[in-house]
Scaffold this motif. Structure first.
Motif, PDB file in Angstrom:
ATOM      1  N   SER A 122       0.841  -1.194   0.000  1.00 45.53           N
ATOM      2  CA  SER A 122       0.000   0.000   0.000  1.00 45.53           C
ATOM      3  C   SER A 122       0.874   1.240   0.000  1.00 45.53           C
ATOM      4  O   SER A 122       1.984   1.227   0.547  1.00 45.53           O
ATOM      5  CB  SER A 122      -0.931   0.021   1.214  1.00 45.53           C
ATOM      6  OG  SER A 122      -0.235   0.350   2.394  1.00 45.53           O
ATOM      7  N   ASP A 123       0.377   2.309  -0.618  1.00 36.15           N
ATOM      8  CA  ASP A 123       1.147   3.546  -0.710  1.00 36.15           C
ATOM      9  C   ASP A 123       1.407   4.145   0.670  1.00 36.15           C
ATOM     10  O   ASP A 123       2.494   4.673   0.940  1.00 36.15           O
ATOM     11  CB  ASP A 123       0.404   4.567  -1.575  1.00 36.15           C
ATOM     12  CG  ASP A 123       0.401   4.181  -3.044  1.00 36.15           C
ATOM     13  OD1 ASP A 123       1.251   3.350  -3.432  1.00 36.15           O
ATOM     14  OD2 ASP A 123      -0.449   4.700  -3.795  1.00 36.15           O
ATOM     15  N   SER A 124       0.434   4.054   1.558  1.00 37.50           N
ATOM     16  CA  SER A 124       0.608   4.638   2.894  1.00 37.50           C
ATOM     17  C   SER A 124       1.675   3.891   3.683  1.00 37.50           C
ATOM     18  O   SER A 124       2.502   4.503   4.374  1.00 37.50           O
ATOM     19  CB  SER A 124      -0.714   4.624   3.659  1.00 37.50           C
ATOM     20  OG  SER A 124      -1.214   3.310   3.795  1.00 37.50           O
ATOM     21  N   ALA A 125       1.690   2.552   3.589  1.00 37.86           N
ATOM     22  CA  ALA A 125       2.708   1.762   4.281  1.00 37.86           C
ATOM     23  C   ALA A 125       4.087   2.058   3.701  1.00 37.86           C
ATOM     24  O   ALA A 125       5.074   2.150   4.447  1.00 37.86           O
ATOM     25  CB  ALA A 125       2.393   0.275   4.155  1.00 37.86           C
ATOM     26  N   ARG A 147       5.069   4.873   2.253  1.00 33.47           N
ATOM     27  CA  ARG A 147       5.493   6.206   2.695  1.00 33.47           C
ATOM     28  C   ARG A 147       6.015   6.168   4.123  1.00 33.47           C
ATOM     29  O   ARG A 147       7.022   6.812   4.438  1.00 33.47           O
ATOM     30  CB  ARG A 147       4.326   7.194   2.578  1.00 33.47           C
ATOM     31  CG  ARG A 147       4.002   7.608   1.161  1.00 33.47           C
ATOM     32  CD  ARG A 147       3.096   8.832   1.155  1.00 33.47           C
ATOM     33  NE  ARG A 147       1.802   8.543   1.777  1.00 33.47           N
ATOM     34  CZ  ARG A 147       0.745   8.094   1.125  1.00 33.47           C
ATOM     35  NH1 ARG A 147       0.825   7.857  -0.176  1.00 33.47           N
ATOM     36  NH2 ARG A 147      -0.396   7.873   1.756  1.00 33.47           N
ATOM     37  N   ARG A 148       5.344   5.413   5.000  1.00 28.65           N
ATOM     38  CA  ARG A 148       5.811   5.300   6.391  1.00 28.65           C
ATOM     39  C   ARG A 148       7.182   4.650   6.452  1.00 28.65           C
ATOM     40  O   ARG A 148       8.048   5.073   7.223  1.00 28.65           O
ATOM     41  CB  ARG A 148       4.808   4.497   7.223  1.00 28.65           C
ATOM     42  CG  ARG A 148       3.532   5.239   7.569  1.00 28.65           C
ATOM     43  CD  ARG A 148       2.760   4.525   8.668  1.00 28.65           C
ATOM     44  NE  ARG A 148       2.370   3.177   8.282  1.00 28.65           N
ATOM     45  CZ  ARG A 148       1.241   2.888   7.649  1.00 28.65           C
ATOM     46  NH1 ARG A 148       0.387   3.855   7.318  1.00 28.65           N
ATOM     47  NH2 ARG A 148       0.941   1.626   7.354  1.00 28.65           N
ATOM     48  N   ARG A 149       7.370   3.605   5.649  1.00 33.03           N
ATOM     49  CA  ARG A 149       8.653   2.892   5.683  1.00 33.03           C
ATOM     50  C   ARG A 149       9.780   3.736   5.090  1.00 33.03           C
ATOM     51  O   ARG A 149      10.909   3.693   5.582  1.00 33.03           O
ATOM     52  CB  ARG A 149       8.522   1.569   4.913  1.00 33.03           C
ATOM     53  CG  ARG A 149       9.547   0.527   5.346  1.00 33.03           C
ATOM     54  CD  ARG A 149       9.370   0.198   6.813  1.00 33.03           C
ATOM     55  NE  ARG A 149      10.331  -0.809   7.246  1.00 33.03           N
ATOM     56  CZ  ARG A 149      10.639  -1.014   8.515  1.00 33.03           C
ATOM     57  NH1 ARG A 149      10.074  -0.289   9.462  1.00 33.03           N
ATOM     58  NH2 ARG A 149      11.516  -1.950   8.849  1.00 33.03           N
ATOM     59  N   ARG A 171       9.900   6.941   5.317  1.00 33.20           N
ATOM     60  CA  ARG A 171      10.227   7.897   6.380  1.00 33.20           C
ATOM     61  C   ARG A 171      11.117   7.246   7.428  1.00 33.20           C
ATOM     62  O   ARG A 171      12.019   7.893   7.981  1.00 33.20           O
ATOM     63  CB  ARG A 171       8.953   8.437   7.030  1.00 33.20           C
ATOM     64  CG  ARG A 171       8.184   9.425   6.179  1.00 33.20           C
ATOM     65  CD  ARG A 171       7.173  10.215   7.007  1.00 33.20           C
ATOM     66  NE  ARG A 171       6.144   9.360   7.565  1.00 33.20           N
ATOM     67  CZ  ARG A 171       4.995   9.080   6.968  1.00 33.20           C
ATOM     68  NH1 ARG A 171       4.733   9.568   5.768  1.00 33.20           N
ATOM     69  NH2 ARG A 171       4.095   8.308   7.555  1.00 33.20           N
TER      70      ARG A 171
END
Length: 250
Positions: free
Chosen positions: A139-142, A144-146, A148
């Motif tokens: 997923s795009d959100s996961a 982006r978190r990784r 970061r």
């Protein structure tokens, strides 16, 4: 700030709320300084242990035990300069280039450990682990978190670039990470491939030239030449076993 205010500030930094609640009663007691010292040292020790675990540096040979005479070429002065950590001040990258077994990872681990001891955030990972981790996210959100997570440390060490080949997606993700850290945080890379061969590491990836350009801009590049120390140790062990067998037979 007087001495009492300084001690109270130390207690506040340690979140010793019970002590602060009774500060007027105990502020002049001699044991307060002893207590604050104990708490500061213990928290410092536990904090260092926690950051060491999170950094994933692993076990390594300290540079004081490194055989500087083994590599055929190695700029020891450059390594010593890197150990001062001045490169972190202007977010300079570091690239250690050389064949297998010449000590690139050991040097990188020592620099990472020194950085950690000096209070900076560090993360040590292999290229395979890093890119495998990022590519596994669905997923795009996961993602982006990784990203970061990997962009956050003051020093990110990416070990063993060049030992495997990667897809275009791997190359794009590495480029994205290097771009996020570009001129903000230092990245240390070890590789067994000269940069002209990175197209073989990331075949058909359009971003390879830009990736190398971002990585090398304001980078300290240290080349190490020589034979594998691990092969030398393996030969030494084999010769020792042969001698021992001969002694038993005789």
């Amino acid at each position: 700030m007087n001495e009492s205010d300084t001690r109270r500030a130390r207690a506040g930094a340690l979140n010793l709320h019970g002590l602060l609640a009774h500060w007027n009663e105990v502020a002049s007691e001699a044991w307060v300084d002893t207590l604050l010292g104990w708490e500061e040292r213990e928290r410092g020790r536990r904090g260092l242990e926690r950051r060491l675990r999170a950094a994933h540096i692993g076990r390594f040979k300290p540079l004081c035990d490194f055989d500087w005479n083994w590599p055929k070429r190695c700029d020891r002065a450059a390594i010593d300069a890197l150990m001062t950590l001045e490169f972190l001040e202007d977010a300079t990258n570091v690239v250690l280039v050389g064949p297998n077994g010449v000590g690139k990872s050991t040097i990188a681990q020592n620099i990472a450990h020194r950085t950690l001891i000096e209070g900076h955030a560090v993360l040590f990972t292999s290229a395979g682990q890093l890119l495998g981790d990022l590519c596994a996210l669905d997923s795009d959100s996961a993602l982006r978190r990784r990203l970061r997570h990997y962009a956050r440390p003051q020093l990110l060490v990416i070990d063993e670039v060049g030992y495997l080949s990667y897809s275009n997606r791997h190359a794009d993700l590495l480029f994205e990470l290097i771009s996020r850290r570009y001129q903000n945080k230092s990245t240390l890379v070890t590789t067994n491939r000269p940069f002209a061969e990175w197209r073989e590491v990331f075949p058909n990836a359009a971003c390879v030239v830009s990736l190398v350009d971002r990585l090398l801009h304001h980078a300290e590049i240290v080349s190490i030449e020589g034979d594998s120390w691990r092969l030398k140790e393996a030969r030494d062990r084999a010769e020792q076993r042969t001698r021992q067998r001969r002694e038993v037979k005789s």
